[in-house]
Write an enzyme that holds these catalytic residues in place. Sequence first.
Site, PDB file in Angstrom:
ATOM      1  N   GLN A   1       0.831  -1.202   0.000  1.00 41.32           N
ATOM      2  CA  GLN A   1       0.000   0.000   0.000  1.00 41.32           C
ATOM      3  C   GLN A   1       0.870   1.259   0.000  1.00 41.32           C
ATOM      4  OE1 GLN A   1      -3.334  -0.565   3.066  1.00 41.32           O
ATOM      5  NE2 GLN A   1      -1.958  -2.281   3.474  1.00 41.32           N
TER       6      GLN A   1
ATOM      7  N   HIS B   1      -1.799   1.124  -4.214  1.00 43.18           N
ATOM      8  CA  HIS B   1      -2.222   2.512  -4.004  1.00 43.18           C
ATOM      9  C   HIS B   1      -1.447   3.469  -4.900  1.00 43.18           C
ATOM     10  CE1 HIS B   1      -4.071   1.681   0.244  1.00 43.18           C
ATOM     11  NE2 HIS B   1      -4.790   1.190  -0.753  1.00 43.18           N
TER      12      HIS B   1
ATOM     13  N   GLY C   1       2.492  -4.336   9.134  1.00 47.47           N
ATOM     14  CA  GLY C   1       2.380  -2.915   9.420  1.00 47.47           C
ATOM     15  C   GLY C   1       1.253  -2.201   8.717  1.00 47.47           C
TER      16      GLY C   1
END
Length: 276
Positions: A108, A126, A210
């Site tokens: 991401q 993303h 994460g």
Amino acid sequence: MRAITNIINEGLTRARRNNITFLTGAGVSSASGIPTYRGADGIWVKGTKFYKPESFGTFKHFSNNADEVWQYTFFRKKMFAEAKPNEAHFSLVSIEKELKERFHLITQNIDNLHQRAGSKNMYEIHGNLREMRCSDECSKEVYDIPREIPLKDHEEDLTYDEKALLVCPRCGEVTRPNILWFDEYYNERNFKVDTTLRIAKNTSLLMILGSSGATNLPNALVRQTLQYGGSVIDVNLEDNAFTEHFKDKKQYYSYRGSVAEFLDLFEKQIKINETI
């Protein structure tokens, strides 16, 4: 610790033909000094103190404030350029060399640190801040953001000549960063939604590293992996949206510790697992 070790080994054993996939979020880059998005010192707080993230990070806001968004983009690019890949980034490169074609990295993050560390088989769901495209979508072309434009400090504006470099060469409309904003939808062309869902479908072991699970596609990837019999290990310092959505699923596990610590454990299990 022993239970997670067993889960890793079971996943490696079942993954002789299937994927072993890593899904990374902002928590991976925080050790490189890049703030996460929603914390007290988050990147939105540093750069957009007059806006909430959900309003600033939108195509609607860009449509009315293109110069401001581009200025902020070059501020972020400077932040990313000054950061260096950390231990977790390099561990993933080492793991990719061990697992070869079974390794898949879905990120991401738009900071380019995985690429700078040397990761190859990866998908940016993303987008990234290396590229731009026409804001009017006059074509499917994606262009490199001009290197002639210097990186900016927080309150340093773009010059007239710099703005002239940020127009679509086909139609003359202003370009936009090739990233996913809050009011937009995932697609295959820019964000590899179909490709990554296929990867998840054929994944025996998916590690969330994460990521808080605040966006749709990461949750869909976890759901897809679980639906087709894979296991998921959520590696985070604390519980998150993934925990809320999947904690009751049989093959969903939590590891509460640092990403670097987990990846060190994972690498050791690869090396001692005879099925690899």
